[in-house]
Motif scaffolding. Structure first.
Motif, PDB file in Angstrom:
ATOM      1  N   GLN A  83      49.267 -67.330 -43.200  1.00  0.00           N
ATOM      2  CA  GLN A  83      50.666 -67.721 -43.174  1.00  0.00           C
ATOM      3  C   GLN A  83      51.472 -66.849 -42.216  1.00  0.00           C
ATOM      4  OE1 GLN A  83      51.767 -67.770 -47.465  1.00  0.00           O
ATOM      5  NE2 GLN A  83      53.475 -68.961 -46.692  1.00  0.00           N
ATOM      6  N   TYR A  84      50.971 -65.670 -41.981  1.00  0.00           N
ATOM      7  CA  TYR A  84      51.702 -64.712 -41.157  1.00  0.00           C
ATOM      8  C   TYR A  84      50.816 -64.190 -40.032  1.00  0.00           C
ATOM      9  CZ  TYR A  84      54.446 -64.835 -45.407  1.00  0.00           C
ATOM     10  OH  TYR A  84      55.170 -65.259 -46.485  1.00  0.00           O
ATOM     11  N   PRO A  85      50.625 -65.012 -39.014  1.00  0.00           N
ATOM     12  CA  PRO A  85      49.696 -64.655 -37.938  1.00  0.00           C
ATOM     13  C   PRO A  85      50.040 -63.328 -37.253  1.00  0.00           C
ATOM     14  CG  PRO A  85      50.977 -66.631 -37.388  1.00  0.00           C
ATOM     15  CD  PRO A  85      51.227 -66.327 -38.816  1.00  0.00           C
ATOM     16  N   TYR A  86      51.289 -62.957 -37.257  1.00  0.00           N
ATOM     17  CA  TYR A  86      51.672 -61.708 -36.578  1.00  0.00           C
ATOM     18  C   TYR A  86      51.154 -60.469 -37.304  1.00  0.00           C
ATOM     19  CZ  TYR A  86      55.373 -61.876 -40.083  1.00  0.00           C
ATOM     20  OH  TYR A  86      56.059 -61.955 -41.264  1.00  0.00           O
ATOM     21  N   HIS A  87      50.705 -60.629 -38.557  1.00  0.00           N
ATOM     22  CA  HIS A  87      50.126 -59.478 -39.266  1.00  0.00           C
ATOM     23  C   HIS A  87      48.894 -58.936 -38.557  1.00  0.00           C
ATOM     24  CE1 HIS A  87      51.979 -60.291 -43.520  1.00  0.00           C
ATOM     25  NE2 HIS A  87      52.882 -60.114 -42.587  1.00  0.00           N
ATOM     26  N   LYS A  88      48.230 -59.783 -37.788  1.00  0.00           N
ATOM     27  CA  LYS A  88      47.031 -59.348 -37.078  1.00  0.00           C
ATOM     28  C   LYS A  88      47.339 -58.273 -36.050  1.00  0.00           C
ATOM     29  CE  LYS A  88      44.246 -63.487 -37.587  1.00  0.00           C
ATOM     30  NZ  LYS A  88      44.207 -63.180 -39.026  1.00  0.00           N
ATOM     31  N   GLU A  89      48.561 -58.217 -35.602  1.00  0.00           N
ATOM     32  CA  GLU A  89      48.919 -57.283 -34.533  1.00  0.00           C
ATOM     33  C   GLU A  89      49.097 -55.847 -34.996  1.00  0.00           C
ATOM     34  OE1 GLU A  89      52.421 -58.726 -32.566  1.00  0.00           O
ATOM     35  OE2 GLU A  89      51.620 -60.760 -32.455  1.00  0.00           O
ATOM     36  N   VAL A  90      49.065 -55.622 -36.323  1.00  0.00           N
ATOM     37  CA  VAL A  90      49.483 -54.298 -36.786  1.00  0.00           C
ATOM     38  C   VAL A  90      48.578 -53.158 -36.310  1.00  0.00           C
ATOM     39  CG1 VAL A  90      50.781 -55.165 -38.758  1.00  0.00           C
ATOM     40  CG2 VAL A  90      48.384 -54.488 -39.066  1.00  0.00           C
ATOM     41  N   GLN A  91      47.276 -53.414 -36.173  1.00  0.00           N
ATOM     42  CA  GLN A  91      46.403 -52.329 -35.692  1.00  0.00           C
ATOM     43  C   GLN A  91      46.778 -51.929 -34.264  1.00  0.00           C
ATOM     44  OE1 GLN A  91      44.322 -50.533 -37.407  1.00  0.00           O
ATOM     45  NE2 GLN A  91      43.989 -51.757 -39.228  1.00  0.00           N
ATOM     46  N   ASP A  92      46.972 -52.918 -33.425  1.00  0.00           N
ATOM     47  CA  ASP A  92      47.381 -52.628 -32.050  1.00  0.00           C
ATOM     48  C   ASP A  92      48.743 -51.951 -32.023  1.00  0.00           C
ATOM     49  OD1 ASP A  92      45.089 -53.676 -31.039  1.00  0.00           O
ATOM     50  OD2 ASP A  92      45.927 -55.652 -30.618  1.00  0.00           O
ATOM     51  N   ASN A  93      49.636 -52.440 -32.862  1.00  0.00           N
ATOM     52  CA  ASN A  93      50.960 -51.826 -32.969  1.00  0.00           C
ATOM     53  C   ASN A  93      50.857 -50.346 -33.276  1.00  0.00           C
ATOM     54  OD1 ASN A  93      52.391 -54.139 -32.532  1.00  0.00           O
ATOM     55  ND2 ASN A  93      53.138 -54.365 -34.620  1.00  0.00           N
ATOM     56  N   MET A  94      50.022 -50.020 -34.253  1.00  0.00           N
ATOM     57  CA  MET A  94      49.928 -48.637 -34.702  1.00  0.00           C
ATOM     58  C   MET A  94      49.241 -47.750 -33.671  1.00  0.00           C
ATOM     59  SD  MET A  94      49.376 -48.833 -38.835  1.00  0.00           S
ATOM     60  CE  MET A  94      48.027 -49.999 -38.918  1.00  0.00           C
ATOM     61  N   LYS A  95      48.254 -48.317 -32.980  1.00  0.00           N
ATOM     62  CA  LYS A  95      47.598 -47.542 -31.923  1.00  0.00           C
ATOM     63  C   LYS A  95      48.586 -47.205 -30.820  1.00  0.00           C
ATOM     64  CE  LYS A  95      43.003 -49.294 -32.686  1.00  0.00           C
ATOM     65  NZ  LYS A  95      42.332 -50.580 -32.475  1.00  0.00           N
ATOM     66  N   ARG A  96      49.341 -48.196 -30.467  1.00  0.00           N
ATOM     67  CA  ARG A  96      50.357 -48.013 -29.432  1.00  0.00           C
ATOM     68  C   ARG A  96      51.387 -46.965 -29.881  1.00  0.00           C
ATOM     69  NH1 ARG A  96      51.119 -48.000 -24.277  1.00  0.00           N
ATOM     70  NH2 ARG A  96      53.204 -48.582 -23.632  1.00  0.00           N
ATOM     71  N   LEU A  97      51.770 -47.051 -31.130  1.00  0.00           N
ATOM     72  CA  LEU A  97      52.724 -46.105 -31.695  1.00  0.00           C
ATOM     73  C   LEU A  97      52.204 -44.677 -31.592  1.00  0.00           C
ATOM     74  CD1 LEU A  97      55.137 -45.235 -33.496  1.00  0.00           C
ATOM     75  CD2 LEU A  97      53.858 -46.065 -35.450  1.00  0.00           C
ATOM     76  N   ARG A  98      50.935 -44.489 -31.924  1.00  0.00           N
ATOM     77  CA  ARG A  98      50.360 -43.159 -31.863  1.00  0.00           C
ATOM     78  C   ARG A  98      50.324 -42.657 -30.419  1.00  0.00           C
ATOM     79  NH1 ARG A  98      44.990 -42.065 -35.196  1.00  0.00           N
ATOM     80  NH2 ARG A  98      44.053 -43.352 -33.608  1.00  0.00           N
ATOM     81  N   GLU A  99      50.087 -43.592 -29.512  1.00  0.00           N
ATOM     82  CA  GLU A  99      49.984 -43.267 -28.100  1.00  0.00           C
ATOM     83  C   GLU A  99      51.321 -42.809 -27.503  1.00  0.00           C
ATOM     84  OE1 GLU A  99      47.094 -46.356 -26.512  1.00  0.00           O
ATOM     85  OE2 GLU A  99      48.745 -46.421 -25.068  1.00  0.00           O
TER      86      GLU A  99
END
Ligand SMILES: [Zn+2]
Length: 136
Positions: A83-99
């Motif tokens: 139902q929430y396809p954008y949830h898939k992006e969270v790993q990439d989001n967090m990696k980018r955040l750490r970067e």
């Protein structure tokens, strides 16, 4: 406040955006849905009762990527929710955040959810700018 423990950017949420511009979404019971983001004092009901948030807080971490068990079953279920396809992006989001760090990350996310043509914000579900393309 607008970094979700799950790695979502609260600024991409339609409910959050509507509350920000002073035109909050009405819940089914007629109450106004006011939200200041994941770590704010006013939060929507489902984000208040978030299993990911309580898990992060128990562990004393700020987002799931800081956890040894990432991705755990709670987060996997969250990411697999169709139902929430954008949830898939969270790993990439967090990696980018750490970067790049929180401040830059927020700027980058903000840009991602703002139309370069007209400056209108759009949310996680919008593929195109609702202001330029008429549908949301
Ligand atoms: Zn636009």
């Amino acid at each position: 406040m607008i970094l979700g423990y799950c790695g979502l950017y609260c600024g991409g949420c339609g409910i959050y955006q509507a509350a920000r511009v002073g035109n909050p979404v009405k819940a089914e019971d007629g109450s106004l849905m006011l939200c200041e983001g994941c770590n704010g004092s006013k939060i929507t009901e489902w984000c208040t009762n978030c299993a990911i948030k309580s898990c992060n807080r128990t562990k004393g971490i700020r987002y799931c990527l800081e956890c040894d068990e990432n991705p755990c079953d709670i987060l996997k279920n969250f990411m697999d929710d169709e139902q929430y396809p954008y949830h898939k992006e969270v790993q990439d989001n967090m990696k980018r955040l750490r970067e790049i760090g929180l401040e830059k990350w927020i700027n980058e996310q903000q840009e991602k959810y703002t139309c370069p043509e007209c400056g209108h914000t759009f949310n996680w579900f919008d593929k195109k700018c609702p202001a330029c393309h008429g549908d949301s």
